[in-house]
Scaffold this active site. Structure first.
Site, PDB file in Angstrom:
ATOM      1  N   LEU A  44       0.860  -1.182   0.000  1.00  0.00           N
ATOM      2  CA  LEU A  44       0.000   0.000   0.000  1.00  0.00           C
ATOM      3  C   LEU A  44       0.895   1.230   0.000  1.00  0.00           C
ATOM      4  CD1 LEU A  44      -2.514  -1.193   2.736  1.00  0.00           C
ATOM      5  CD2 LEU A  44      -2.909  -1.154   0.267  1.00  0.00           C
ATOM      6  N   SER A  45       0.317   2.378  -0.274  1.00  0.00           N
ATOM      7  CA  SER A  45       1.168   3.566  -0.327  1.00  0.00           C
ATOM      8  C   SER A  45       1.869   3.802   1.003  1.00  0.00           C
ATOM      9  CB  SER A  45       0.364   4.791  -0.749  1.00  0.00           C
ATOM     10  OG  SER A  45      -0.672   5.056   0.166  1.00  0.00           O
ATOM     11  N   GLU A  46       1.216   3.482   2.124  1.00  0.00           N
ATOM     12  CA  GLU A  46       1.862   3.621   3.423  1.00  0.00           C
ATOM     13  C   GLU A  46       1.412   2.531   4.383  1.00  0.00           C
ATOM     14  OE1 GLU A  46       4.165   5.777   3.878  1.00  0.00           O
ATOM     15  OE2 GLU A  46       3.755   7.276   2.323  1.00  0.00           O
ATOM     16  N   THR A  47       2.334   2.116   5.229  1.00  0.00           N
ATOM     17  CA  THR A  47       2.028   1.333   6.424  1.00  0.00           C
ATOM     18  C   THR A  47       2.524   2.132   7.619  1.00  0.00           C
ATOM     19  OG1 THR A  47       2.182  -0.809   5.304  1.00  0.00           O
ATOM     20  CG2 THR A  47       2.445  -0.795   7.702  1.00  0.00           C
TER      21      THR A  47
END
Length: 265
Positions: A44-47
Protein backbone atom coordinates in the site's frame (compact mmCIF):
# COMPACT_ATOMS: atom_id res chain seq x y z
CA UNK A 1 5.41 -13.15 16.17
CA UNK A 2 1.75 -12.24 15.73
CA UNK A 3 0.80 -8.61 15.05
CA UNK A 4 -2.58 -6.94 14.63
CA UNK A 5 -3.15 -5.08 11.38
CA UNK A 6 -5.89 -2.75 10.15
CA UNK A 7 -6.43 -1.31 6.66
CA UNK A 8 -8.41 1.91 6.37
CA UNK A 9 -9.46 3.95 3.33
CA UNK A 10 -8.62 7.55 4.26
CA UNK A 11 -10.02 10.88 3.06
CA UNK A 12 -13.23 9.23 1.91
CA UNK A 13 -16.57 8.10 3.31
CA UNK A 14 -16.80 5.10 0.94
CA UNK A 15 -14.76 1.93 0.61
CA UNK A 16 -12.44 1.62 -2.40
CA UNK A 17 -12.04 5.40 -2.60
CA UNK A 18 -9.50 7.74 -1.04
CA UNK A 19 -6.12 6.30 -0.07
CA UNK A 20 -5.59 3.00 1.74
CA UNK A 21 -3.17 2.70 4.64
CA UNK A 22 -2.21 -0.21 6.86
CA UNK A 23 -1.84 0.34 10.60
CA UNK A 24 0.23 -1.98 12.79
CA UNK A 25 0.06 -1.25 16.56
CA UNK A 26 3.17 -2.45 18.40
CA UNK A 27 3.92 -2.97 22.08
CA UNK A 28 7.55 -2.09 21.37
CA UNK A 29 9.53 -1.26 18.26
CA UNK A 30 10.59 -4.02 15.93
CA UNK A 31 13.56 -3.64 13.62
CA UNK A 32 13.52 -1.13 10.78
CA UNK A 33 14.26 -3.99 8.39
CA UNK A 34 11.17 -5.92 9.50
CA UNK A 35 8.94 -2.84 9.33
CA UNK A 36 10.15 -2.22 5.78
CA UNK A 37 9.49 -5.85 4.81
CA UNK A 38 5.96 -5.65 6.22
CA UNK A 39 5.29 -2.41 4.33
CA UNK A 40 6.65 -3.91 1.12
CA UNK A 41 4.50 -7.01 1.59
CA UNK A 42 1.40 -4.88 2.24
CA UNK A 43 2.18 -2.97 -0.99
CA UNK A 44 0.00 0.00 0.00
CA UNK A 45 1.17 3.57 -0.33
CA UNK A 46 1.86 3.62 3.42
CA UNK A 47 2.03 1.33 6.42
CA UNK A 48 2.01 3.14 9.78
CA UNK A 49 3.55 1.63 12.90
CA UNK A 50 2.72 3.02 16.34
CA UNK A 51 3.99 2.49 19.89
CA UNK A 52 2.14 3.99 22.87
CA UNK A 53 3.86 6.74 24.84
CA UNK A 54 0.97 7.31 27.25
CA UNK A 55 -2.82 6.92 27.24
CA UNK A 56 -3.40 9.48 24.48
CA UNK A 57 0.06 9.75 22.93
CA UNK A 58 1.71 7.47 20.37
CA UNK A 59 4.96 7.57 18.47
CA UNK A 60 4.27 7.01 14.77
CA UNK A 61 6.48 6.00 11.84
CA UNK A 62 5.45 5.58 8.20
CA UNK A 63 6.85 3.24 5.54
CA UNK A 64 6.07 3.09 1.84
CA UNK A 65 6.83 -0.14 -0.06
CA UNK A 66 10.26 1.38 -0.83
CA UNK A 67 11.42 3.40 2.17
CA UNK A 68 10.60 5.13 5.45
CA UNK A 69 8.70 8.40 4.90
CA UNK A 70 9.22 11.55 6.98
CA UNK A 71 5.54 12.56 7.06
CA UNK A 72 2.29 10.98 5.85
CA UNK A 73 -1.10 12.60 6.35
CA UNK A 74 -3.49 9.92 5.09
CA UNK A 75 -1.87 7.17 7.18
CA UNK A 76 -2.03 9.48 10.22
CA UNK A 77 -5.77 9.93 9.64
CA UNK A 78 -6.16 6.16 9.18
CA UNK A 79 -4.23 5.50 12.40
CA UNK A 80 -6.35 7.97 14.36
CA UNK A 81 -9.49 6.33 12.93
CA UNK A 82 -8.32 2.96 14.30
CA UNK A 83 -7.43 4.40 17.71
CA UNK A 84 -10.75 6.24 18.06
CA UNK A 85 -12.96 3.46 16.77
CA UNK A 86 -11.20 0.21 17.67
CA UNK A 87 -8.55 0.76 20.36
CA UNK A 88 -10.49 2.74 22.98
CA UNK A 89 -8.70 6.06 22.66
CA UNK A 90 -10.81 9.10 23.49
CA UNK A 91 -11.46 11.91 21.04
CA UNK A 92 -7.92 13.36 20.95
CA UNK A 93 -4.52 11.79 20.32
CA UNK A 94 -1.01 13.17 19.98
CA UNK A 95 1.41 11.57 17.54
CA UNK A 96 5.10 12.17 18.13
CA UNK A 97 7.36 11.85 15.10
CA UNK A 98 11.03 11.69 14.19
CA UNK A 99 10.95 14.53 11.65
CA UNK A 100 7.92 16.83 11.85
CA UNK A 101 7.27 17.35 15.55
CA UNK A 102 3.99 16.77 17.34
CA UNK A 103 0.77 16.06 15.43
CA UNK A 104 -2.54 16.60 17.25
CA UNK A 105 -5.57 14.72 15.92
CA UNK A 106 -9.14 14.93 17.21
CA UNK A 107 -12.45 13.26 16.39
CA UNK A 108 -15.57 15.34 15.79
CA UNK A 109 -19.07 14.26 16.78
CA UNK A 110 -19.93 13.69 13.11
CA UNK A 111 -17.08 11.19 12.76
CA UNK A 112 -14.78 13.48 10.82
CA UNK A 113 -11.14 13.51 11.91
CA UNK A 114 -9.29 16.80 12.39
CA UNK A 115 -5.50 16.85 12.08
CA UNK A 116 -3.34 19.81 13.09
CA UNK A 117 0.00 19.78 11.25
CA UNK A 118 3.01 22.08 10.86
CA UNK A 119 2.80 24.28 7.77
CA UNK A 120 5.15 23.36 4.92
CA UNK A 121 4.60 26.30 2.60
CA UNK A 122 6.48 26.05 -0.73
CA UNK A 123 8.78 28.76 -2.02
CA UNK A 124 9.55 29.79 -5.62
CA UNK A 125 12.72 28.38 -7.19
CA UNK A 126 15.09 30.06 -9.62
CA UNK A 127 16.11 27.02 -11.67
CA UNK A 128 13.61 24.31 -12.64
CA UNK A 129 15.27 20.89 -13.07
CA UNK A 130 15.32 19.69 -16.66
CA UNK A 131 14.11 16.24 -15.54
CA UNK A 132 11.01 17.88 -14.09
CA UNK A 133 10.21 19.75 -17.29
CA UNK A 134 10.92 16.72 -19.47
CA UNK A 135 9.02 14.38 -17.14
CA UNK A 136 5.68 16.19 -17.51
CA UNK A 137 3.69 16.45 -20.74
CA UNK A 138 2.40 19.97 -20.02
CA UNK A 139 4.70 22.89 -19.32
CA UNK A 140 4.13 24.50 -15.91
CA UNK A 141 2.88 28.02 -15.29
CA UNK A 142 5.01 28.21 -12.12
CA UNK A 143 7.22 25.89 -10.03
CA UNK A 144 7.79 26.07 -6.28
CA UNK A 145 9.35 23.69 -3.77
CA UNK A 146 9.20 22.71 -0.09
CA UNK A 147 11.05 20.05 1.91
CA UNK A 148 8.87 17.32 0.37
CA UNK A 149 8.19 18.06 -3.29
CA UNK A 150 8.25 20.30 -6.33
CA UNK A 151 4.96 22.17 -6.77
CA UNK A 152 3.97 22.47 -10.41
CA UNK A 153 1.20 25.03 -10.89
CA UNK A 154 -1.10 24.86 -13.93
CA UNK A 155 -3.74 27.19 -15.27
CA UNK A 156 -6.72 24.82 -15.16
CA UNK A 157 -8.07 21.70 -13.50
CA UNK A 158 -8.23 20.12 -16.95
CA UNK A 159 -4.45 20.38 -17.27
CA UNK A 160 -3.97 18.73 -13.87
CA UNK A 161 -6.27 15.89 -14.88
CA UNK A 162 -4.68 15.41 -18.31
CA UNK A 163 -0.97 15.80 -17.59
CA UNK A 164 1.06 12.64 -18.24
CA UNK A 165 4.32 11.91 -16.45
CA UNK A 166 7.44 9.84 -17.01
CA UNK A 167 8.37 8.03 -13.83
CA UNK A 168 11.95 7.36 -14.89
CA UNK A 169 12.60 11.09 -15.23
CA UNK A 170 10.74 12.19 -12.11
CA UNK A 171 12.64 9.55 -10.15
CA UNK A 172 15.81 11.53 -10.85
CA UNK A 173 14.45 14.32 -8.63
CA UNK A 174 14.92 12.18 -5.49
CA UNK A 175 14.50 12.76 -2.64
CA UNK A 176 11.80 15.16 -3.87
CA UNK A 177 8.40 14.17 -5.24
CA UNK A 178 6.15 16.16 -7.59
CA UNK A 179 2.69 17.63 -7.02
CA UNK A 180 0.72 19.25 -9.85
CA UNK A 181 -2.03 21.66 -8.90
CA UNK A 182 -4.48 24.27 -10.19
CA UNK A 183 -7.51 26.23 -9.12
CA UNK A 184 -10.47 23.85 -9.09
CA UNK A 185 -13.72 23.92 -11.00
CA UNK A 186 -15.81 22.79 -8.01
CA UNK A 187 -13.23 22.55 -5.21
CA UNK A 188 -11.05 25.55 -4.37
CA UNK A 189 -8.01 23.70 -5.71
CA UNK A 190 -7.13 20.31 -7.15
CA UNK A 191 -3.92 18.30 -7.28
CA UNK A 192 -2.23 15.05 -8.26
CA UNK A 193 0.89 13.61 -6.62
CA UNK A 194 3.69 11.64 -8.28
CA UNK A 195 6.35 9.95 -6.14
CA UNK A 196 8.31 7.35 -8.10
CA UNK A 197 11.45 7.99 -6.02
CA UNK A 198 9.82 7.25 -2.68
CA UNK A 199 6.74 5.09 -3.01
CA UNK A 200 5.08 4.57 -6.37
CA UNK A 201 3.92 6.27 -9.55
CA UNK A 202 0.85 8.22 -8.35
CA UNK A 203 -0.45 8.50 -4.79
CA UNK A 204 -4.27 8.43 -4.55
CA UNK A 205 -4.61 11.06 -1.78
CA UNK A 206 -1.69 12.76 -0.05
CA UNK A 207 -2.44 14.50 3.23
CA UNK A 208 1.09 15.74 3.91
CA UNK A 209 1.38 17.72 0.67
CA UNK A 210 -1.73 19.73 1.61
CA UNK A 211 0.30 21.37 4.39
CA UNK A 212 2.04 23.07 1.48
CA UNK A 213 -0.82 23.30 -1.02
CA UNK A 214 -3.26 24.86 1.46
CA UNK A 215 -1.12 27.89 2.40
CA UNK A 216 -0.16 28.43 -1.24
CA UNK A 217 -3.79 28.51 -2.40
CA UNK A 218 -4.92 30.41 0.70
CA UNK A 219 -2.71 33.28 -0.45
CA UNK A 220 -3.70 32.95 -4.11
CA UNK A 221 -7.43 32.89 -3.38
CA UNK A 222 -7.39 35.09 -0.24
CA UNK A 223 -9.20 32.39 1.74
CA UNK A 224 -8.21 30.64 4.96
CA UNK A 225 -10.64 27.72 4.69
CA UNK A 226 -10.51 25.72 1.47
CA UNK A 227 -12.01 22.60 -0.07
CA UNK A 228 -9.44 20.44 -1.85
CA UNK A 229 -9.79 17.51 -4.22
CA UNK A 230 -7.00 15.14 -5.24
CA UNK A 231 -7.88 14.05 -8.76
CA UNK A 232 -6.42 10.54 -8.81
CA UNK A 233 -8.27 7.50 -10.12
CA UNK A 234 -9.62 6.81 -6.60
CA UNK A 235 -10.05 10.49 -5.71
CA UNK A 236 -10.20 12.07 -2.29
CA UNK A 237 -11.56 15.18 -0.58
CA UNK A 238 -10.06 17.31 2.18
CA UNK A 239 -11.11 20.41 4.07
CA UNK A 240 -8.12 22.65 4.84
CA UNK A 241 -7.86 25.50 7.37
CA UNK A 242 -4.74 27.67 7.31
CA UNK A 243 -3.41 29.63 10.31
CA UNK A 244 -0.48 31.76 9.19
CA UNK A 245 0.01 33.18 12.70
CA UNK A 246 0.79 29.77 14.20
CA UNK A 247 2.23 28.32 10.96
CA UNK A 248 -0.16 25.37 11.24
CA UNK A 249 -2.56 23.72 8.81
CA UNK A 250 -5.66 21.80 9.87
CA UNK A 251 -6.87 19.01 7.58
CA UNK A 252 -10.30 17.43 7.99
CA UNK A 253 -11.30 14.09 6.49
CA UNK A 254 -13.01 10.76 7.05
CA UNK A 255 -12.00 7.11 7.10
CA UNK A 256 -13.60 3.74 6.37
CA UNK A 257 -12.43 0.40 7.75
CA UNK A 258 -11.61 -2.20 5.11
CA UNK A 259 -9.77 -4.94 7.02
CA UNK A 260 -8.89 -6.05 10.54
CA UNK A 261 -6.68 -9.08 10.98
CA UNK A 262 -3.33 -10.50 12.05
CA UNK A 263 0.02 -10.96 10.40
CA UNK A 264 2.62 -13.56 11.38
CA UNK A 265 6.29 -12.65 11.07
Amino acid sequence: MKLDIFIVDAFTDAQFKGNSAAIVPLEQWISDELMQKIASENNLSETAFIVKNSSNSYHIRWFSPLTEIDFCGHATLATAFVLFNHLDVSNEVEFTTNKVGSLIVTSQNDGKIVMNFPMQKPEPILHVPTDLLAGLSIAPKKVLKNRQAYFVVYNTQHEVEQVAYQSDLLKQLAPFDVVVTAKGDDADFVSRYFWPANGGDEDPVTGSIHTGLAPFWAEQLNKRSLNAYQASARGGSLICHVDFDSARVTLVGEGVLYLKGCIFV
